[in-house]
Design a protein around this motif. Structure first.
Motif, PDB file in Angstrom:
ATOM      1  N   PRO A  87      10.415  11.657  21.599  1.00  9.98           N
ATOM      2  CA  PRO A  87      11.137  12.827  21.076  1.00  9.98           C
ATOM      3  C   PRO A  87      10.809  14.105  21.855  1.00  9.98           C
ATOM      4  CG  PRO A  87      10.359  11.491  19.268  1.00  9.98           C
ATOM      5  CD  PRO A  87       9.782  10.888  20.511  1.00  9.98           C
ATOM      6  N   GLU A  88       9.598  14.215  22.353  1.00 10.62           N
ATOM      7  CA  GLU A  88       9.230  15.422  23.092  1.00 10.62           C
ATOM      8  C   GLU A  88       9.867  15.490  24.484  1.00 10.62           C
ATOM      9  OE1 GLU A  88       7.151  13.247  21.561  1.00 10.62           O
ATOM     10  OE2 GLU A  88       5.304  12.947  22.744  1.00 10.62           O
ATOM     11  N   ASP A  89      10.570  14.451  24.895  1.00 16.60           N
ATOM     12  CA  ASP A  89      11.332  14.504  26.145  1.00 16.60           C
ATOM     13  C   ASP A  89      12.703  15.147  25.936  1.00 16.60           C
ATOM     14  OD1 ASP A  89      10.059  11.233  26.868  1.00 16.60           O
ATOM     15  OD2 ASP A  89       9.398  13.138  27.751  1.00 16.60           O
ATOM     16  N   THR A  90      13.046  15.439  24.697  1.00 22.46           N
ATOM     17  CA  THR A  90      14.316  16.080  24.399  1.00 22.46           C
ATOM     18  C   THR A  90      14.401  17.433  25.081  1.00 22.46           C
ATOM     19  OG1 THR A  90      14.576  14.942  22.279  1.00 22.46           O
ATOM     20  CG2 THR A  90      15.742  17.043  22.553  1.00 22.46           C
ATOM     21  N   ALA A  91      15.437  17.627  25.874  1.00 25.42           N
ATOM     22  CA  ALA A  91      15.592  18.872  26.637  1.00 25.42           C
ATOM     23  C   ALA A  91      16.888  18.796  27.433  1.00 25.42           C
ATOM     24  CB  ALA A  91      14.418  19.062  27.598  1.00 25.42           C
ATOM     25  N   VAL A  92      17.253  19.927  28.006  1.00 28.38           N
ATOM     26  CA  VAL A  92      18.282  19.933  29.036  1.00 28.38           C
ATOM     27  C   VAL A  92      17.566  19.760  30.379  1.00 28.38           C
ATOM     28  CG1 VAL A  92      20.138  21.227  30.141  1.00 28.38           C
ATOM     29  CG2 VAL A  92      19.782  21.418  27.661  1.00 28.38           C
ATOM     30  N   TYR A  93      18.033  18.800  31.154  1.00 29.66           N
ATOM     31  CA  TYR A  93      17.410  18.484  32.435  1.00 29.66           C
ATOM     32  C   TYR A  93      18.237  19.066  33.577  1.00 29.66           C
ATOM     33  CZ  TYR A  93      14.049  15.397  30.222  1.00 29.66           C
ATOM     34  OH  TYR A  93      13.009  14.901  29.453  1.00 29.66           O
ATOM     35  N   TYR A  94      17.542  19.717  34.495  1.00 33.74           N
ATOM     36  CA  TYR A  94      18.174  20.364  35.638  1.00 33.74           C
ATOM     37  C   TYR A  94      17.560  19.848  36.933  1.00 33.74           C
ATOM     38  CZ  TYR A  94      19.359  23.963  32.135  1.00 33.74           C
ATOM     39  OH  TYR A  94      19.812  24.634  31.026  1.00 33.74           O
ATOM     40  N   CYS A  95      18.382  19.771  37.985  1.00 31.88           N
ATOM     41  CA  CYS A  95      17.843  19.580  39.323  1.00 31.88           C
ATOM     42  C   CYS A  95      18.048  20.891  40.086  1.00 31.88           C
ATOM     43  CB  CYS A  95      18.481  18.408  40.044  1.00 31.88           C
ATOM     44  SG  CYS A  95      20.266  18.421  40.167  1.00 31.88           S
ATOM     45  N   ALA A  96      17.141  21.156  40.995  1.00 26.39           N
ATOM     46  CA  ALA A  96      17.170  22.423  41.722  1.00 26.39           C
ATOM     47  C   ALA A  96      16.705  22.201  43.157  1.00 26.39           C
ATOM     48  CB  ALA A  96      16.283  23.457  41.040  1.00 26.39           C
ATOM     49  N   THR A  97      17.163  23.098  44.030  1.00 22.38           N
ATOM     50  CA  THR A  97      16.743  23.033  45.420  1.00 22.38           C
ATOM     51  C   THR A  97      16.767  24.429  46.034  1.00 22.38           C
ATOM     52  OG1 THR A  97      17.044  21.800  47.498  1.00 22.38           O
ATOM     53  CG2 THR A  97      19.026  22.706  46.466  1.00 22.38           C
ATOM     54  N   ASP A  98      16.239  24.513  47.233  1.00 26.86           N
ATOM     55  CA  ASP A  98      16.218  25.774  47.959  1.00 26.86           C
ATOM     56  C   ASP A  98      16.101  25.441  49.443  1.00 26.86           C
ATOM     57  OD1 ASP A  98      15.689  28.887  47.490  1.00 26.86           O
ATOM     58  OD2 ASP A  98      14.450  28.196  49.165  1.00 26.86           O
ATOM     59  N   PRO A  99      16.722  26.215  50.317  1.00 28.78           N
ATOM     60  CA  PRO A  99      16.672  25.912  51.755  1.00 28.78           C
ATOM     61  C   PRO A  99      15.263  25.932  52.350  1.00 28.78           C
ATOM     62  CG  PRO A  99      18.488  27.391  51.283  1.00 28.78           C
ATOM     63  CD  PRO A  99      17.688  27.285  50.016  1.00 28.78           C
ATOM     64  N   ALA A 100      14.318  26.601  51.681  1.00 27.05           N
ATOM     65  CA  ALA A 100      12.953  26.646  52.208  1.00 27.05           C
ATOM     66  C   ALA A 100      12.042  25.621  51.540  1.00 27.05           C
ATOM     67  CB  ALA A 100      12.372  28.045  52.031  1.00 27.05           C
ATOM     68  N   PHE A 101      12.616  24.792  50.669  1.00 27.29           N
ATOM     69  CA  PHE A 101      11.831  23.809  49.917  1.00 27.29           C
ATOM     70  C   PHE A 101      12.093  22.430  50.494  1.00 27.29           C
ATOM     71  CE2 PHE A 101       9.340  22.331  46.495  1.00 27.29           C
ATOM     72  CZ  PHE A 101       9.939  21.218  45.940  1.00 27.29           C
ATOM     73  N   TYR A 102      11.084  21.845  51.138  1.00 29.97           N
ATOM     74  CA  TYR A 102      11.285  20.541  51.749  1.00 29.97           C
ATOM     75  C   TYR A 102      10.185  19.548  51.398  1.00 29.97           C
ATOM     76  CZ  TYR A 102       8.117  22.882  54.966  1.00 29.97           C
ATOM     77  OH  TYR A 102       7.069  23.582  55.489  1.00 29.97           O
TER      78      TYR A 102
END
Length: 126
Positions: A87-102
């Motif tokens: 139940p504690e995994d309940t959430a809105v899940y997002y993926c994110a990126t950035d051009p300087a993040f590799y």
């Protein structure tokens, strides 16, 4: 650059889900991807990451051993396989990126990521 998440659903405790993050405007050997989640009334938190350089992954302690992140051979989609959901995994899940993040080892706060998907909701409830 665009990211589109999918796969969120309502699932019972102990169940499994696979989330997808389809990317465009870049390939996954250029920018890394970090998965975040945000539960109601709580701050956004990092969950997992996959590096652009070698596809290596990292996980927060709360999901280690239950979640697995991977990417497809075409380097266009990242998956977050979630098992033994709680139940504690309940959430809105997002993926994110950035051009300087590799690479996942980079110190990157969620405010540093320039590009985000719209989020996909996961509800774990009986």
């Amino acid at each position: 650059v665009q990211l589109v998440e999918s796969g969120g659903a309502v699932v019972q405790p102990g169940g499994s889900l696979r989330l997808s993050c389809e990317v465009s405007g870049f390939t996954l050997n250029q920018f890394g991807i970090r998965w975040f989640r945000q539960a109601p009334g709580k701050e956004r938190e990092g969950v997992s990451c996959i590096s652009a350089t070698d596809g290596s992954a990292t996980y927060e302690d709360s999901v280690k051993g239950r979640f697995t992140v991977s990417r497809n051979n075409a380097l266009t989609t990242v998956y977050l396989q979630m098992t033994e959901l709680k139940p504690e995994d309940t959430a809105v899940y997002y993926c994110a990126t950035d051009p300087a993040f590799y690479k996942c080892e980079q110190l990157y706060f969620f405010t540093n990521f320039a590009y985000w998907g719209q989020g996909t909701p996961v509800t774990v409830s009986s």
